[in-house]
Design an enzyme around this catalytic site. Structure first.
Site, PDB file in Angstrom:
ATOM      1  N   SER A 252       0.810  -1.127   0.137  1.00  0.00           N
ATOM      2  CA  SER A 252       0.101   0.023   0.053  1.00  0.00           C
ATOM      3  C   SER A 252       0.872   1.211  -0.074  1.00  0.00           C
ATOM      4  O   SER A 252       0.475   2.461  -0.302  1.00  0.00           O
ATOM      5  CB  SER A 252      -0.978   0.022   1.160  1.00  0.00           C
TER       6      SER A 252
ATOM      7  N   HIS B 208      -5.677  -4.337  -1.931  1.00  0.00           N
ATOM      8  CA  HIS B 208      -5.389  -3.417  -2.572  1.00  0.00           C
ATOM      9  C   HIS B 208      -5.417  -3.851  -4.183  1.00  0.00           C
ATOM     10  O   HIS B 208      -5.277  -3.226  -5.049  1.00  0.00           O
ATOM     11  CB  HIS B 208      -4.032  -2.422  -2.419  1.00  0.00           C
TER      12      HIS B 208
ATOM     13  N   LYS C 108     -12.391  -1.475  -0.300  1.00  0.00           N
ATOM     14  CA  LYS C 108     -11.671  -0.252  -1.122  1.00  0.00           C
ATOM     15  C   LYS C 108     -12.461  -0.493  -2.851  1.00  0.00           C
ATOM     16  O   LYS C 108     -13.426   0.128  -2.994  1.00  0.00           O
ATOM     17  CB  LYS C 108     -10.318  -0.974  -1.222  1.00  0.00           C
TER      18      LYS C 108
HETATM   19  C1  LIG Z   1      -7.118  -1.503   4.105  1.00  0.00           C
HETATM   20  C2  LIG Z   1      -6.290  -2.856   4.330  1.00  0.00           C
HETATM   21  C3  LIG Z   1      -6.758  -3.781   5.257  1.00  0.00           C
HETATM   22  C4  LIG Z   1      -8.077  -3.586   6.186  1.00  0.00           C
HETATM   23  O1  LIG Z   1      -9.205  -4.038   5.282  1.00  0.00           O
HETATM   24  P1  LIG Z   1     -10.605  -3.342   5.859  1.00  0.00           P
HETATM   25  O2  LIG Z   1     -11.463  -4.198   5.264  1.00  0.00           O
HETATM   26  O3  LIG Z   1     -10.561  -2.035   5.570  1.00  0.00           O
HETATM   27  O4  LIG Z   1     -10.633  -3.707   7.404  1.00  0.00           O
HETATM   28  C5  LIG Z   1      -6.136  -4.973   5.291  1.00  0.00           C
HETATM   29  N1  LIG Z   1      -4.820  -5.218   4.785  1.00  0.00           N
HETATM   30  C6  LIG Z   1      -4.426  -4.120   3.742  1.00  0.00           C
HETATM   31  C7  LIG Z   1      -3.202  -4.328   2.953  1.00  0.00           C
HETATM   32  C8  LIG Z   1      -5.324  -3.165   3.509  1.00  0.00           C
HETATM   33  O5  LIG Z   1      -4.747  -2.013   2.629  1.00  0.00           O
END
Ligand SMILES: *Cc1c(COP(=O)(O)O)cnc(C)c1O
Length: 394
Positions: A183, A211, A242
């Site tokens: 990320s 992502h 996302k």
């Molecule tokens: C955003 C994210 C999460 C968490 O996901 P949510 O469904 O928003 O709790 C987990 N791992 C990564 C790599 C993320 O970017």
């Protein structure tokens, strides 16, 4: 003297403020849209994870509203007791089909999936092997186990192999965990090769594709499809929060995995299930991905154009291979100044600074969106160029 049990709250907060490490919340007055109103100002949104703009898709909204009208505002229970609705089951069936796996399971969030499942996959006598840049929710999941831990250098297969060779004889089970798309830099884990190496050592593979879901692979089917290894990664974990534009964690893999996961994950067993509106919107998101390829295409067309133009202006976008495009500027103070000035000019993109990235690699992290038009991108590029010159970045 009697202690003041609450004094640390203010003290620690003030310490954060003093060092400028506190979060200053920006308030959206519209939905999360390509043109959003943030703190009273209309801005181009360049830092949301709503990659495909699906949170505003009429079909998702319609199905969410209908599901709420028909089945209510809440689900009434945890999944294991009385909170499993037909709608939840339908989402899991559709998702597994979409991802080319035997089965899938929905958690409340991606964080709940990582922190609930990882601790069940490894215990005393086992080892978890992690990429050094893994997401915080993986790190928390790993912290909840009694397993030993090892870290390999970022995306470094040689180092991974070295760690596995050492672990091979000593441990009962080996679990390799990596982000799919990282990320901070937007680079992709070499999952095909990681699976090959894992097979050599009889290690289990777990990828956090938060992502990558809805972004990479044909029709946004995620990292398994991206490398043509659907069903070969033992645990594909992701999120609906996302690119899918809703909320909710997911895992996809074998039926054995799903049976194990829902019987053992404490976050799944002990926490309420998604409201019908959420499950309905999830179902609609999968439907849109299957039937409207233009969203993923727009996302990538925009990404390629934006990145190419930034690079030709002389900006350093690092190792990004995805719609996460960092604009690396160097010192933290410079990244913060650029972000503030961009906001003044109508562009919302936040700085990522030390300690989240190395001291000399502070950046503006831009996230591309399928709903942005070419004129929006040109507007943003023009501002990046003029401010980049003013601040001596390019
Ligand atoms: C955003 C994210 C999460 C968490 O996901 P949510 O469904 O928003 O709790 C987990 N791992 C990564 C790599 C993320 O970017």
């Amino acid at each position: 003297m009697k202690r003041n049990p609450n004094a640390f709250l203010k003290d620690e907060y003030n310490e954060l403020v003093k060092n400028n490490f506190d979060w200053k919340l920006r308030i959206l007055e519209t939905g999360s849209q390509p043109h959003s109103v943030v703190d009273g100002k209309e801005v181009l949104m360049l830092c949301s994870n709503n990659y495909l703009n699906l949170s505003n898709h009429p079909k998702l909204i319609k199905v969410a509203v209908e599901a709420a009208k028909k089945f209510g505002a809440g689900s009434g229970s945890v999944r294991a007791i009385a909170g499993t609705m037909k709608l939840h089951m339908e989402v899991e069936k559709r998702l597994a089909k979409f991802k080319g796996t035997e089965a899938s399971l929905i958690y409340q969030t991606g964080f709940a999936a990582n922190s609930g499942l990882i601790p069940q996959l490894a215990d005393k006598g086992d080892i978890i092997v992690s990429d050094e840049l893994n997401h915080g929710s993986i790190i928390d999941g790993v912290r909840l186990t009694k397993a030993d831990r090892a870290v390999y250098k970022h995306r470094d297969l040689g180092d991974l192999e070295k760690v596995l060779k050492e672990a091979d004889k000593k441990y009962r089970r080996i679990l390799i965990i990596t982000d799919g798309v990282f990320s901070m830099d937007g680079d992709i884990a070499p999952m095909d090769k990681i699976v090959d190496i894992a097979n050599e050592f009889g290690a289990m593979t777990y990828v956090d594709d938060a992502h990558g879901e809805g972004v990479i692979g044909p029709d946004g089917r995620g990292i398994g499809a991206h490398f043509g290894i659907e069903g070969k990664i033992d645990v594909e974990m992701g999120t609906f929060s996302k690119a899918y534009g809703v909320v909710g964690g997911l895992i996809a893999g074998s039926r054995d995995l799903v049976n194990f996961a829902f019987n053992k994950s404490r976050t799944w067993l002990l926490s309420g299930s998604h409201p019908p509106a959420v499950a309905g919107a999830q179902l609609a998101a999968i439907d849109v991905l299957e039937n409207e390829p233009q969203h993923v295409k727009n996302l990538w067309d925009n990404t390629k154009y934006f990145k190419k133009e930034l690079n030709s202006m002389g900006f350093d976008t690092g190792k990004s291979e995805t719609p996460i495009t960092p604009v690396i500027v160097g010192e933290s103070s410079k990244a913060k100044e650029l972000s503030n000035r961009l906001y003044d000019e109508g562009i919302f993109a936040l700085p990522i600074v030390f300690p989240m990235v190395a001291r000399d690699k502070a950046r503006i992290r831009t996230m591309m969106n399928a709903g942005l038009k070419k004129k929006d991108l040109d507007f943003a590029l023009e501002k990046f160029e003029s401010l980049g010159k003013k601040l001596h970045i390019i």
